[in-house]
Design an enzyme around this catalytic site. Structure first.
Site, PDB file in Angstrom:
ATOM      1  N   ASP A 160       0.845  -1.205   0.000  1.00  0.00           N
ATOM      2  CA  ASP A 160       0.000   0.000   0.000  1.00  0.00           C
ATOM      3  C   ASP A 160       0.879   1.255   0.000  1.00  0.00           C
ATOM      4  OD1 ASP A 160      -2.415  -1.688   0.507  1.00  0.00           O
ATOM      5  OD2 ASP A 160      -1.317  -2.073   2.357  1.00  0.00           O
ATOM      6  N   HIS A 188      -4.734  -3.402   6.255  1.00  0.00           N
ATOM      7  CA  HIS A 188      -4.481  -3.647   4.825  1.00  0.00           C
ATOM      8  C   HIS A 188      -5.814  -4.048   4.196  1.00  0.00           C
ATOM      9  CE1 HIS A 188      -2.913  -4.948   1.039  1.00  0.00           C
ATOM     10  NE2 HIS A 188      -3.365  -6.168   1.226  1.00  0.00           N
TER      11      HIS A 188
HETATM   12  P1  NAD Z   1      -2.004 -18.497  -4.303  1.00  0.00           P
HETATM   13  O1  NAD Z   1      -3.327 -19.148  -4.174  1.00  0.00           O
HETATM   14  O2  NAD Z   1      -1.365 -18.368  -5.638  1.00  0.00           O
HETATM   15  O3  NAD Z   1      -0.968 -19.254  -3.370  1.00  0.00           O
HETATM   16  C1  NAD Z   1      -1.246 -19.556  -2.057  1.00  0.00           C
HETATM   17  C2  NAD Z   1      -0.466 -20.803  -1.729  1.00  0.00           C
HETATM   18  O4  NAD Z   1      -0.619 -21.042  -0.340  1.00  0.00           O
HETATM   19  C3  NAD Z   1      -0.959 -22.056  -2.475  1.00  0.00           C
HETATM   20  O5  NAD Z   1       0.136 -22.664  -3.134  1.00  0.00           O
HETATM   21  C4  NAD Z   1      -1.511 -22.937  -1.356  1.00  0.00           C
HETATM   22  O6  NAD Z   1      -1.314 -24.309  -1.605  1.00  0.00           O
HETATM   23  C5  NAD Z   1      -0.697 -22.445  -0.170  1.00  0.00           C
HETATM   24  N1  NAD Z   1      -1.289 -22.740   1.141  1.00  0.00           N
HETATM   25  C6  NAD Z   1      -2.597 -22.766   1.489  1.00  0.00           C
HETATM   26  N2  NAD Z   1      -2.724 -23.133   2.772  1.00  0.00           N
HETATM   27  C7  NAD Z   1      -1.472 -23.305   3.253  1.00  0.00           C
HETATM   28  C8  NAD Z   1      -0.959 -23.704   4.513  1.00  0.00           C
HETATM   29  N3  NAD Z   1      -1.759 -23.977   5.538  1.00  0.00           N
HETATM   30  N4  NAD Z   1       0.380 -23.796   4.643  1.00  0.00           N
HETATM   31  C9  NAD Z   1       1.203 -23.542   3.612  1.00  0.00           C
HETATM   32  N5  NAD Z   1       0.775 -23.167   2.393  1.00  0.00           N
HETATM   33  C10 NAD Z   1      -0.556 -23.057   2.221  1.00  0.00           C
HETATM   34  O7  NAD Z   1      -2.107 -17.075  -3.581  1.00  0.00           O
HETATM   35  P2  NAD Z   1      -1.141 -15.816  -3.714  1.00  0.00           P
HETATM   36  O8  NAD Z   1      -1.608 -14.978  -4.837  1.00  0.00           O
HETATM   37  O9  NAD Z   1       0.265 -16.272  -3.661  1.00  0.00           O
HETATM   38  O10 NAD Z   1      -1.538 -15.005  -2.388  1.00  0.00           O
HETATM   39  C11 NAD Z   1      -1.236 -15.485  -1.106  1.00  0.00           C
HETATM   40  C12 NAD Z   1      -1.882 -14.604  -0.048  1.00  0.00           C
HETATM   41  O11 NAD Z   1      -1.314 -13.290  -0.066  1.00  0.00           O
HETATM   42  C13 NAD Z   1      -3.380 -14.387  -0.232  1.00  0.00           C
HETATM   43  O12 NAD Z   1      -3.995 -14.414   1.042  1.00  0.00           O
HETATM   44  C14 NAD Z   1      -3.469 -12.989  -0.800  1.00  0.00           C
HETATM   45  O13 NAD Z   1      -4.719 -12.386  -0.564  1.00  0.00           O
HETATM   46  C15 NAD Z   1      -2.364 -12.326  -0.019  1.00  0.00           C
HETATM   47  N6  NAD Z   1      -1.875 -11.043  -0.520  1.00  0.00           N
HETATM   48  C16 NAD Z   1      -1.533 -10.101   0.405  1.00  0.00           C
HETATM   49  C17 NAD Z   1      -1.024  -8.872   0.002  1.00  0.00           C
HETATM   50  C18 NAD Z   1      -0.639  -7.805   1.007  1.00  0.00           C
HETATM   51  O14 NAD Z   1      -0.328  -6.691   0.564  1.00  0.00           O
HETATM   52  N7  NAD Z   1      -0.634  -8.041   2.314  1.00  0.00           N
HETATM   53  C19 NAD Z   1      -0.862  -8.631  -1.359  1.00  0.00           C
HETATM   54  C20 NAD Z   1      -1.204  -9.620  -2.289  1.00  0.00           C
HETATM   55  C21 NAD Z   1      -1.719 -10.840  -1.845  1.00  0.00           C
HETATM   56  C1  LMR Z   2      -3.649  -6.600  -2.597  1.00  0.00           C
HETATM   57  O1  LMR Z   2      -3.727  -5.580  -1.913  1.00  0.00           O
HETATM   58  O2  LMR Z   2      -3.317  -6.590  -3.798  1.00  0.00           O
HETATM   59  C2  LMR Z   2      -3.909  -7.928  -1.964  1.00  0.00           C
HETATM   60  O3  LMR Z   2      -4.156  -7.779  -0.615  1.00  0.00           O
HETATM   61  C3  LMR Z   2      -4.920  -8.722  -2.671  1.00  0.00           C
HETATM   62  C4  LMR Z   2      -6.326  -8.293  -2.322  1.00  0.00           C
HETATM   63  O4  LMR Z   2      -7.136  -9.161  -1.996  1.00  0.00           O
HETATM   64  O5  LMR Z   2      -6.597  -7.096  -2.398  1.00  0.00           O
END
Ligand code: NAD
Ligand code: LMR
Length: 329
Positions: A160, A188
């Site tokens: 962000d 967030h």
């Molecule tokens: P994705 O679905 O591509 O990958 C997630 C992975 O986590 C998968 O491979 C899945 O098998 C694995 N997983 C699920 N449960 C698990 C567990 N208990 N232990 C270990 N691994 C596990 O998702 P992504 O796009 O890589 O996103 C991951 C997370 O990050 C999501 O929650 C997404 O919303 C979040 N995210 C946060 C931000 C932020 O700014 N904070 C930004 C983008 C995404």
């Molecule tokens: C983001 O900010 O891109 C991630 O947290 C994904 C979402 O669900 O917004």
């Protein structure tokens, strides 16, 4: 002298953020160009094979700093001896979902992971939660790790922060490097508050320099706060490379320190600063030094900012109450 490798655990290693993150960790961007790392990857059993494929590619890069890769489907093993834990693994939201919808689905992941960190991580462990809802997931993990100092659990609002820098730099026609003291407050989520009242552009107050309240209210704040949804809409999948890059920035800054005359944004456990209830994991302006963070103190908060900080912090309190009801904290 050869340095002992730093153990870095990454959960969700086979996911899309994992794929963008692991190569940068292994090439030295997380901790520094002279710090060897050993990767410990955690996945669910069904995704271990995909993680093995990523590990094969990591091998094939022949990164000089990568001293080994271990893959686990058991949290207790994955966090054993870990110095840096990146908790990415969780289900991302899809079109039309709010982050709150993920509370229950993802909350259950972070309790056992907090317990595993408590039981086996290294004494100096630093934890970054990326998986959403990141602040509340960090709270869940932290509340199950009573032997780890609470300040070692953080959640990611650096994405962000970086989004806010990018939007402001476009508006002001300057480089992101000309902007200092950007702040993200709160959660967030879409309630987050990107604050430019303390930010500086080439040493001058950013809000005064831009001097455009309509842009601030109707463009800048909603664009930054809703950027995650806009990316999902455009890409059909949630942000990945930018999220991985922000995770690298977050840990690098935490370990190596903020530059003189600026700060960053991190979601950290509140000590009651700026009226944020103690114990909530909320985003603040923070400086870092010698591997420790401190909330920047003494900023004047105007009424416009106060209302927005309060709204986001209230949402965090509601999320905390919801996971308490679910027995997750
Ligand atoms: P994705 O679905 O591509 O990958 C997630 C992975 O986590 C998968 O491979 C899945 O098998 C694995 N997983 C699920 N449960 C698990 C567990 N208990 N232990 C270990 N691994 C596990 O998702 P992504 O796009 O890589 O996103 C991951 C997370 O990050 C999501 O929650 C997404 O919303 C979040 N995210 C946060 C931000 C932020 O700014 N904070 C930004 C983008 C995404
Ligand atoms: C983001 O900010 O891109 C991630 O947290 C994904 C979402 O669900 O917004």
């Amino acid at each position: 002298m050869t340095r002992t490798p730093v153990n870095v655990t990454v959960t969700g290693a086979a996911g899309q953020i994992g794929y963008a993150l692991l190569f940068r960790i292994a090439s030295g961007h997380l901790l520094g160009a002279d710090v060897p790392v050993r990767l410990r990857l955690l996945e669910i059993p069904q995704a271990v094979k995909a993680a093995e494929g990523t590990a094969m590619e990591l091998d094939d890069c022949a990164f000089p700093l990568l001293s080994g890769i271990d893959i686990f489907d058991d949290a207790a093993k994955a966090f054993e001896g870990t110095n840096v834990a990146l908790l990415v693994g969780a289900r991302p939201r899809t079109k039309g979902m709010e982050r709150g919808d993920l509370l229950e689905a993802n909350g259950g992941i972070f309790k056992p992971q907090g317990e595993a960190i408590n039981a086996g991580a290294a004494d100096d462990v630093k934890v970054l939660v990326v998986g959403n809802p990141a602040n509340t997931n960090a709270l869940i993990a932290q509340s199950h790790a009573p032997d780890v100092p609470a300040e070692r659990f953080t959640a990611m609002t650096r994405l962000d922060h970086n989004r806010a820098l990018a939007q402001l730099s476009k508006k002001a026609g300057v480089s992101v490097a000309d902007i200092k003291k950007m702040t993200i407050w709160g959660n967030h989520s879409a309630t987050q508050y990107p604050d430019i009242f303390h930010a500086e552009i080439n040493g001058k107050n950013a809000a005064e320099t831009v001097n455009d309240q309509a842009w601030l209210e109707n463009d800048f704040i909603p664009t930054v706060a809703k950027r995650g949804a806009a990316i999902i809409e455009a890409r059909g999948a949630s942000s990945a490379a930018s999220a991985a890059s922000a995770a690298i920035d977050h840990v690098h800054t935490w370990v190596n320190g903020t530059a003189e005359g600026t700060w960053t944004s991190m979601a950290v456990v509140s000590d009651g600063s700026y009226g944020v209830p103690e114990g909530l994991i909320s985003s603040f302006p923070v400086t870092t030094k010698d591997g420790k963070w401190e909330i920047v103190q003494g900023l004047e908060i105007n009424d416009f900012s106060r209302a927005r900080i309060d709204a986001s912090v209230n949402e965090l309190a509601e999320e905390r109450d919801a996971v308490r009801k679910l027995g997750l904290i």
